[in-house]
Design a protein around this motif. Structure first.
Motif, PDB file in Angstrom:
ATOM      1  N   LYS A 239       0.825  -1.214   0.000  1.00 61.00           N
ATOM      2  CA  LYS A 239       0.000   0.000   0.000  1.00 61.00           C
ATOM      3  C   LYS A 239       0.860   1.266   0.000  1.00 61.00           C
ATOM      4  O   LYS A 239       0.328   2.383   0.079  1.00 61.00           O
ATOM      5  N   GLU A 240       2.184   1.099  -0.073  1.00 62.69           N
ATOM      6  CA  GLU A 240       3.159   2.194  -0.059  1.00 62.69           C
ATOM      7  C   GLU A 240       3.139   2.968   1.248  1.00 62.69           C
ATOM      8  O   GLU A 240       3.554   4.140   1.308  1.00 62.69           O
ATOM      9  N   ASP A 241       2.677   2.332   2.318  1.00 62.89           N
ATOM     10  CA  ASP A 241       2.720   2.910   3.656  1.00 62.89           C
ATOM     11  C   ASP A 241       3.961   2.348   4.353  1.00 62.89           C
ATOM     12  O   ASP A 241       3.887   1.458   5.194  1.00 62.89           O
ATOM     13  N   TYR A 242       5.120   2.907   3.997  1.00 63.59           N
ATOM     14  CA  TYR A 242       6.388   2.327   4.412  1.00 63.59           C
ATOM     15  C   TYR A 242       6.657   2.482   5.910  1.00 63.59           C
ATOM     16  O   TYR A 242       7.282   1.612   6.519  1.00 63.59           O
ATOM     17  N   HIS A 243       6.201   3.570   6.505  1.00 64.63           N
ATOM     18  CA  HIS A 243       6.421   3.772   7.936  1.00 64.63           C
ATOM     19  C   HIS A 243       5.672   2.709   8.760  1.00 64.63           C
ATOM     20  O   HIS A 243       6.222   2.161   9.723  1.00 64.63           O
ATOM     21  N   THR A 244       4.430   2.430   8.381  1.00 66.77           N
ATOM     22  CA  THR A 244       3.672   1.400   9.094  1.00 66.77           C
ATOM     23  C   THR A 244       4.271   0.021   8.836  1.00 66.77           C
ATOM     24  O   THR A 244       4.326  -0.826   9.742  1.00 66.77           O
ATOM     25  N   ALA A 245       4.738  -0.204   7.622  1.00 69.52           N
ATOM     26  CA  ALA A 245       5.391  -1.478   7.303  1.00 69.52           C
ATOM     27  C   ALA A 245       6.604  -1.685   8.192  1.00 69.52           C
ATOM     28  O   ALA A 245       6.808  -2.779   8.743  1.00 69.52           O
ATOM     29  N   ILE A 246       7.412  -0.648   8.378  1.00 70.79           N
ATOM     30  CA  ILE A 246       8.596  -0.743   9.234  1.00 70.79           C
ATOM     31  C   ILE A 246       8.194  -0.984  10.683  1.00 70.79           C
ATOM     32  O   ILE A 246       8.843  -1.753  11.408  1.00 70.79           O
ATOM     33  N   HIS A 247       7.095  -0.337  11.121  1.00 69.93           N
ATOM     34  CA  HIS A 247       6.614  -0.532  12.488  1.00 69.93           C
ATOM     35  C   HIS A 247       6.347  -2.011  12.770  1.00 69.93           C
ATOM     36  O   HIS A 247       6.782  -2.551  13.803  1.00 69.93           O
ATOM     37  N   TYR A 248       5.664  -2.675  11.841  1.00 69.66           N
ATOM     38  CA  TYR A 248       5.346  -4.088  12.063  1.00 69.66           C
ATOM     39  C   TYR A 248       6.566  -4.984  11.857  1.00 69.66           C
ATOM     40  O   TYR A 248       6.678  -6.049  12.483  1.00 69.66           O
ATOM     41  N   LEU A 249       7.486  -4.567  10.996  1.00 66.14           N
ATOM     42  CA  LEU A 249       8.741  -5.308  10.874  1.00 66.14           C
ATOM     43  C   LEU A 249       9.506  -5.266  12.197  1.00 66.14           C
ATOM     44  O   LEU A 249      10.030  -6.290  12.658  1.00 66.14           O
ATOM     45  N   GLU A 250       9.583  -4.099  12.799  1.00 68.42           N
ATOM     46  CA  GLU A 250      10.281  -3.966  14.079  1.00 68.42           C
ATOM     47  C   GLU A 250       9.591  -4.784  15.171  1.00 68.42           C
ATOM     48  O   GLU A 250      10.247  -5.425  16.005  1.00 68.42           O
ATOM     49  N   LYS A 251       8.268  -4.769  15.142  1.00 71.50           N
ATOM     50  CA  LYS A 251       7.517  -5.526  16.140  1.00 71.50           C
ATOM     51  C   LYS A 251       7.757  -7.026  15.985  1.00 71.50           C
ATOM     52  O   LYS A 251       7.946  -7.746  16.973  1.00 71.50           O
ATOM     53  N   GLY A 252       7.746  -7.498  14.750  1.00 68.32           N
ATOM     54  CA  GLY A 252       7.985  -8.918  14.511  1.00 68.32           C
ATOM     55  C   GLY A 252       9.423  -9.311  14.772  1.00 68.32           C
ATOM     56  O   GLY A 252       9.699 -10.352  15.380  1.00 68.32           O
ATOM     57  N   PHE A 253      10.362  -8.465  14.334  1.00 64.19           N
ATOM     58  CA  PHE A 253      11.781  -8.801  14.495  1.00 64.19           C
ATOM     59  C   PHE A 253      12.189  -8.834  15.960  1.00 64.19           C
ATOM     60  O   PHE A 253      13.062  -9.622  16.352  1.00 64.19           O
ATOM     61  N   SER A 254      11.542  -8.001  16.786  1.00 62.94           N
ATOM     62  CA  SER A 254      11.866  -7.988  18.213  1.00 62.94           C
ATOM     63  C   SER A 254      11.597  -9.342  18.870  1.00 62.94           C
ATOM     64  O   SER A 254      12.205  -9.683  19.881  1.00 62.94           O
ATOM     65  N   ARG A 255      10.698 -10.137  18.271  1.00 61.10           N
ATOM     66  CA  ARG A 255      10.365 -11.442  18.841  1.00 61.10           C
ATOM     67  C   ARG A 255      11.454 -12.479  18.581  1.00 61.10           C
ATOM     68  O   ARG A 255      11.549 -13.476  19.305  1.00 61.10           O
ATOM     69  N   ILE A 256      12.256 -12.286  17.546  1.00 60.69           N
ATOM     70  CA  ILE A 256      13.278 -13.295  17.189  1.00 60.69           C
ATOM     71  C   ILE A 256      14.685 -12.723  17.156  1.00 60.69           C
ATOM     72  O   ILE A 256      15.628 -13.424  16.796  1.00 60.69           O
ATOM     73  N   GLU A 257      14.840 -11.462  17.535  1.00 62.14           N
ATOM     74  CA  GLU A 257      16.142 -10.792  17.404  1.00 62.14           C
ATOM     75  C   GLU A 257      17.262 -11.554  18.100  1.00 62.14           C
ATOM     76  O   GLU A 257      18.383 -11.634  17.581  1.00 62.14           O
ATOM     77  N   ASP A 258      16.976 -12.121  19.263  1.00 65.17           N
ATOM     78  CA  ASP A 258      18.003 -12.825  20.038  1.00 65.17           C
ATOM     79  C   ASP A 258      17.923 -14.340  19.861  1.00 65.17           C
ATOM     80  O   ASP A 258      18.543 -15.084  20.626  1.00 65.17           O
TER      81      ASP A 258
END
Length: 523
Positions: A239-258
């Protein structure tokens, strides 16, 4: 794909042992989604004292899935295919034989050999008695087979068929337990991704909202939560909403970062790179692009080593299926297995032979331009016509090796393969293409030369340029990307090689092409 194919074990085991063993393997199953290293240690401790062949087979596969989630494909292949004593193999049940075939299809898919995976699954599903089985462990295996086949369909962009296979997969999940619930959730996330790619975005978003709510309320399954948020970020990117896309990427990545979910982390790094590039954030683009490149090189290297293990796996697979083929009266299954074994062995040898022949994979371009560039096309044709004619004159005895029927079959397989976008792989060679399509390298070369008007490298490069040219026309985000990124994305080894090939096909440089599109959009 390997990241999402890991939920079979507990249901299978429940159908064959007492409650104590069920409880232990349920814990192993949960650890698979919480931390693969914990799962490996725990499952290995169970394997040490286990005597039952079916239990040992399933425990090894659980460990194999954990290795695959880490991106360690060599260990994944090696662990799940350790042999039992010959005296024990004779007593194998139908489930063990079917599960062994499922394992091979899974390993092929992990290594990117989707056509081989598809053929093996089709052979298994040709057994009508198996499809109507009431055995719990066999039904769960069938569920995973249909899930695997749906993913193969998705790779080929056959989204309608993929959605149907996910529905069938769900139909075999008729036992109310934890692993069945998670398998349904995985299928739902895949459905959402394929609906998105079929431009049914709002249906996709609705499914993702529902499944994320379920996942967040059912327990600490870090992998599954990260997978769901990664899919949701793709919705916002589309949808070209890149800021929201990054928000959910950060949220998901935080679950597996370590956690060592390296195969899934690679997807996150790539998506971070694309979003920050679209936002023209050079600093974060470079940061995530470096992480992506380093991890991708590591996983690609491991995947190549995994292909070596496939040769050994084929020998095991062949021996295990001799008795099964005698018992199974389906000639079709026997033919598919025999042909697959023959072709894969040949293509794997060819792959390593090709690697030793030289490091330079960018041979001289032999392309014909399109309708708008007839003069340039003519000059390219003239420049490369003589060598082709000479080859034909000096190798008359090699003519007509491929029958018309075989040629038609190969062209159909190539047409299907072109839908996978696998030609974007930087390491693509005719041996890899052979492995992915199940077509002999000599036949491939002959059919490509005779029907595509160019050699193998010319054929691959033209597919790459047509792909990126189409994206530039249809997806505004790509207009903001640097040419160096476009070159890397399409599998070229350098900015210069990409520019030269792009200009030879379109008649203009990438920058000129982009400016023309921008100018047309403004007018």
């Amino acid at each position: 794909m390997v990241l999402f194919l890991i939920v079979l074990c507990p249901a299978i085991i429940r159908g064959q042992s007492g409650p104590d063993f069920n409880i232990l393997t349920d814990r192993a199953f949960q650890k698979l989604y919480q931390n693969p290293e914990d799962c490996i240690r725990y499952s290995q401790s169970l394997l040490i004292s286990e005597k039952n062949i079916e239990h040992k087979t399933i425990l090894r596969k659980t460990i194999s899935w954990a290795y695959a989630m880490q991106g360690n494909y060599v260990q994944a292949v090696n662990t799940s295919n350790q042999k039992e004593d010959d005296s024990q193999e004779v007593k194998q049940s139908r489930f063990v034989r079917v599960f062994g075939n499922f394992n091979l299809a899974d390993q092929y898919q992990n290594l990117g050999l989707y056509e081989q995976s598809r053929n093996i699954i089709a052979g298994i599903l040709a057994d009508q008695d198996l499809l109507t089985s009431k055995n719990l462990k066999e039904r769960m295996t069938l569920s995973k087979l249909y899930q695997l086949q749906a993913i193969n369909d998705g790779v080929s962009k056959k989204y309608g068929e993929a959605l149907k296979n996910f529905d069938i997969s769900d139909q075999y999940l008729d036992y109310d337990n934890e692993e069945n619930k998670i398998t349904r959730q995985e299928n739902t996330i895949f459905r959402a991704l394929y609906l998105m790619r079929a431009n049914r975005r709002e249906e996709s978003k609705k499914l993702l909202d529902e499944v994320i709510h379920e996942i967040e309320n059912q327990g600490d399954y870090a992998f599954l939560a990260a997978f769901a948020y990664e899919a949701l970020s793709q919705y916002y990117f589309s949808k070209e909403d890149y800021h929201t896309a990054i928000h959910y990427l950060e949220k998901g990545f935080s679950r597996i970062e370590d956690l060592p979910y390296n195969d899934l982390k690679l997807i996150f790094y790539e998506l971070f790179t694309e979003n920050y590039l679209a936002l023209n954030n050079g600093e974060k683009y470079s940061y995530y692009n470096n992480l992506y490149s380093d991890l991708k090189n590591k996983l690609d290297s491991n995947r190549k080593e995994g292909i070596q293990y496939i040769v050994k796996l084929l020998e095991i697979y062949h021996k295990k299926n001799i008795e099964y083929q005698k018992q199974n009266k389906s000639i079709q299954v026997k033919i598919i297995i025999s042909i697959t074994l023959f072709l894969i062995l040949g293509t794997i040898v060819g792959f390593y032979y090709e690697q030793r022949r030289g490091k330079d994979l960018r041979k001289q371009l032999v392309f014909f331009e399109g309708q708008r560039k007839r003069e340039i096309s003519a000059s390219i044709s003239i420049a490369h016509e003589e060598p082709l004619i000479k080859v034909n004159k000096t190798s008359e005895k090699d003519q007509a090796k491929v029958s018309k029927e075989k040629e038609t079959e190969i062209l159909e397989k190539l047409k299907e393969w072109e839908l996978t976008d696998n030609y974007l792989n930087k390491n693509m060679s005719i041996s890899i293409l052979s492995a992915e399509t199940g077509i002999n390298t000599k036949y491939l070369s002959e059919v490509i030369n005779n029907n595509k008007g160019k050699n193998f490298n010319g054929y691959i490069n033209e597919l790459r340029i047509n792909h990126i040219a189409s994206l530039l026309r249809t997806d505004p985000a790509y207009l903001n990307y640097k040419v160096s990124y476009l070159a890397e994305y399409t599998g070229f080894s350098s900015h210069g090689a990409f520019t030269n090939v792009f200009k030879s096909i379109t008649g203009m440089s990438p920058n000129h092409y982009i400016q023309e599109i921008i100018k047309n959009k403004k007018s």
